[in-house]
Design a protein around this motif. Structure first.
Motif, short mmCIF file in Angstrom:
data_model
loop_
_atom_site.label_atom_id
_atom_site.label_comp_id
_atom_site.label_asym_id
_atom_site.label_seq_id
_atom_site.Cartn_x
_atom_site.Cartn_y
_atom_site.Cartn_z
N THR A 15 0.81 -1.22 0.00
CA THR A 15 0.00 0.00 0.00
C THR A 15 0.85 1.27 0.00
O THR A 15 0.30 2.37 0.00
N GLY A 16 2.16 1.11 0.00
CA GLY A 16 3.05 2.27 0.06
C GLY A 16 3.96 2.40 -1.14
O GLY A 16 3.53 2.89 -2.20
N PRO A 17 5.21 1.96 -1.01
CA PRO A 17 6.22 2.22 -2.06
C PRO A 17 5.86 1.71 -3.45
O PRO A 17 6.17 2.36 -4.44
N ILE A 18 5.21 0.55 -3.52
CA ILE A 18 4.95 -0.01 -4.84
C ILE A 18 3.50 0.24 -5.30
O ILE A 18 3.08 -0.30 -6.33
N ALA A 19 2.77 1.03 -4.53
CA ALA A 19 1.36 1.29 -4.87
C ALA A 19 1.20 2.65 -5.54
O ALA A 19 1.97 3.57 -5.30
N THR A 20 0.19 2.76 -6.36
CA THR A 20 -0.16 4.06 -6.91
C THR A 20 -0.83 4.88 -5.82
O THR A 20 -1.32 4.35 -4.83
N GLU A 21 -0.84 6.17 -5.99
CA GLU A 21 -1.47 7.05 -4.99
C GLU A 21 -2.96 6.72 -4.86
O GLU A 21 -3.51 6.74 -3.77
N GLU A 22 -3.58 6.41 -5.98
CA GLU A 22 -5.01 6.08 -5.95
C GLU A 22 -5.27 4.81 -5.15
O GLU A 22 -6.19 4.75 -4.33
N PHE A 23 -4.42 3.81 -5.36
CA PHE A 23 -4.58 2.55 -4.64
C PHE A 23 -4.32 2.74 -3.15
O PHE A 23 -5.04 2.21 -2.28
N ALA A 24 -3.29 3.51 -2.82
CA ALA A 24 -2.95 3.76 -1.42
C ALA A 24 -4.08 4.48 -0.71
O ALA A 24 -4.45 4.13 0.43
N ASN A 25 -4.67 5.49 -1.34
CA ASN A 25 -5.78 6.22 -0.74
C ASN A 25 -7.00 5.33 -0.55
O ASN A 25 -7.70 5.41 0.47
N ALA A 26 -7.24 4.46 -1.53
CA ALA A 26 -8.38 3.54 -1.43
C ALA A 26 -8.18 2.57 -0.28
O ALA A 26 -9.13 2.23 0.44
N ALA A 27 -6.93 2.11 -0.07
CA ALA A 27 -6.64 1.18 1.03
C ALA A 27 -6.86 1.85 2.38
O ALA A 27 -7.42 1.25 3.31
N VAL A 28 -6.43 3.10 2.49
CA VAL A 28 -6.61 3.83 3.75
C VAL A 28 -8.08 4.04 4.06
O VAL A 28 -8.53 3.86 5.20
N LEU A 29 -8.88 4.39 3.05
CA LEU A 29 -10.31 4.60 3.26
C LEU A 29 -11.04 3.29 3.53
O LEU A 29 -11.97 3.23 4.34
N GLY A 30 -10.62 2.23 2.85
CA GLY A 30 -11.32 0.96 2.98
C GLY A 30 -10.92 0.14 4.19
O GLY A 30 -11.74 -0.64 4.71
N LEU A 31 -9.68 0.31 4.65
CA LEU A 31 -9.19 -0.49 5.77
C LEU A 31 -8.91 0.33 7.02
O LEU A 31 -8.75 -0.23 8.11
N GLY A 32 -8.84 1.65 6.88
CA GLY A 32 -8.61 2.51 8.03
C GLY A 32 -9.86 2.61 8.91
O GLY A 32 -10.98 2.33 8.46
N TYR A 33 -9.65 3.00 10.15
CA TYR A 33 -10.75 3.14 11.10
C TYR A 33 -11.27 4.57 11.03
O TYR A 33 -10.55 5.53 11.33
N ILE A 34 -12.53 4.74 10.61
CA ILE A 34 -13.14 6.06 10.47
C ILE A 34 -14.27 6.19 11.49
O ILE A 34 -15.34 5.59 11.33
N PRO A 35 -14.06 6.95 12.56
CA PRO A 35 -15.08 7.06 13.61
C PRO A 35 -16.45 7.48 13.09
O PRO A 35 -17.48 6.94 13.53
N ALA A 36 -16.50 8.43 12.17
CA ALA A 36 -17.78 8.92 11.67
C ALA A 36 -18.59 7.81 11.01
O ALA A 36 -19.83 7.80 11.07
N VAL A 37 -17.90 6.87 10.39
CA VAL A 37 -18.58 5.73 9.75
C VAL A 37 -19.06 4.74 10.82
O VAL A 37 -20.19 4.25 10.77
N ILE A 38 -18.19 4.46 11.78
CA ILE A 38 -18.53 3.51 12.84
C ILE A 38 -19.72 4.01 13.66
O ILE A 38 -20.64 3.25 14.00
N PHE A 39 -19.71 5.30 13.99
CA PHE A 39 -20.77 5.86 14.83
C PHE A 39 -21.91 6.48 14.01
O PHE A 39 -22.75 7.21 14.53
N GLU A 40 -21.91 6.20 12.71
CA GLU A 40 -23.00 6.54 11.80
C GLU A 40 -23.25 8.04 11.68
O GLU A 40 -24.38 8.48 11.52
#
Length: 263
Positions: A34-59
């Motif tokens: 998700t870092g050195p060998i990833a495109t910026e688009e892929f890296a951002n998608a990984a952060v949004l898809g796998l990162g913890y987003i409080p606003a999403v968890i708490f609706e």
């Protein structure tokens, strides 16, 4: 600030810290993908898809379906395998390498894995509770690593650890000194630096979880605070040994001096 370098703390129950090594390898592999060998688009998608987003968890907000990779609840753990840059990854993995093996030794392989993931989840929960409407993804293993550090502090405060103080002075110190300072720093920074880009609340959540979980999950007979506990079986074994001594060998021994020591 200190950087851990090495501890002289031999493993007592396991031959190799397999889970610690696997966790480090997984974190490094995910960072590479998700870092050195990833495109910026892929890296951002990984952060949004796998990162913890409080606003999403708490609706408070919904994540665009095109970015959903795992169910929301899974991000309590998946976020901890993502890192922003190499220094972020390296520091977390160094702490895990130095302190993780002995915590794994005290808990056992499977329970250590459960412990690590629960500390990560506790860090995410603490972060979310402090700012439930935040839409910024949380990433990094710091919550889990904080739990490992806290567990080591309870288990081995007397073990000497080589640390790099102020990034330049190597010193061997009892683990209680640098670890107590580090733990206190996390609570202090939570109060005075809550608006920074570092989630001190995740660190504190991991610390609290680590302190509680190590008490519950450690192997039976594993002491806290480097205390030595002699099991009843070991005592019985020592009491039985004189009965196994050959009578002729015993009679050949010199009698003790009046002070009770052999000459």
């Amino acid at each position: 600030m200190f950087i851990p370098l090495h501890d002289s703390n031999a493993l007592k129950h396991i031959s190799m810290q397999y889970v610690t090594i696997a966790l480090i390898a997984t974190n490094v592999a995910v960072w590479l993908v998700t870092g050195p060998i990833a495109t910026e688009e892929f890296a951002n998608a990984a952060v949004l898809g796998l990162g913890y987003i409080p606003a999403v968890i708490f609706e408070y907000a919904d994540l665009d379906p095109s970015f959903v990779i795992v169910p929301d609840q899974f991000t309590f753990v998946t976020y901890s395998f993502l890192h922003g840059d190499f220094s972020h990854l390296a520091m977390n993995m160094l702490f895990l390498w130095v302190f993780g093996d002995n915590v794994e030794d005290a808990l056992g392989h499977f329970r250590f894995l459960v412990f690590y993931l629960l500390c990560a989840a506790a860090g995410a929960l603490a972060h979310g509770l402090l700012d439930p409407a935040s839409e910024a993804p949380l990433i990094g293993a710091s919550g889990a690593i904080s739990g490992v550090v806290a567990a080591y502090f309870l288990l081995h405060p007397k073990v000497r650890v080589w640390v790099l103080v102020l990034f330049r002075i190597p010193l061997p110190l009892p683990a209680a000194i640098p670890l107590a300072f580090w733990i206190g720093q996390q609570f202090y920074m939570l109060v005075v630096d809550s608006g920074s880009g570092v989630s001190w609340s995740a660190h504190v959540g991991g610390i609290v979880a680590g302190l509680l979980l190590v008490v519950v999950l450690r192997r039976r007979g594993v002491p806290l605070f480097d205390r030595t506990i002699v099991s009843p079986r070991a005592v019985a074994h020592r009491e039985e040994r004189p009965a196994d001594v050959d009578a002729s060998a015993a009679s050949a021994r010199k009698p003790p001096t009046p002070w009770g020591r052999p000459t």
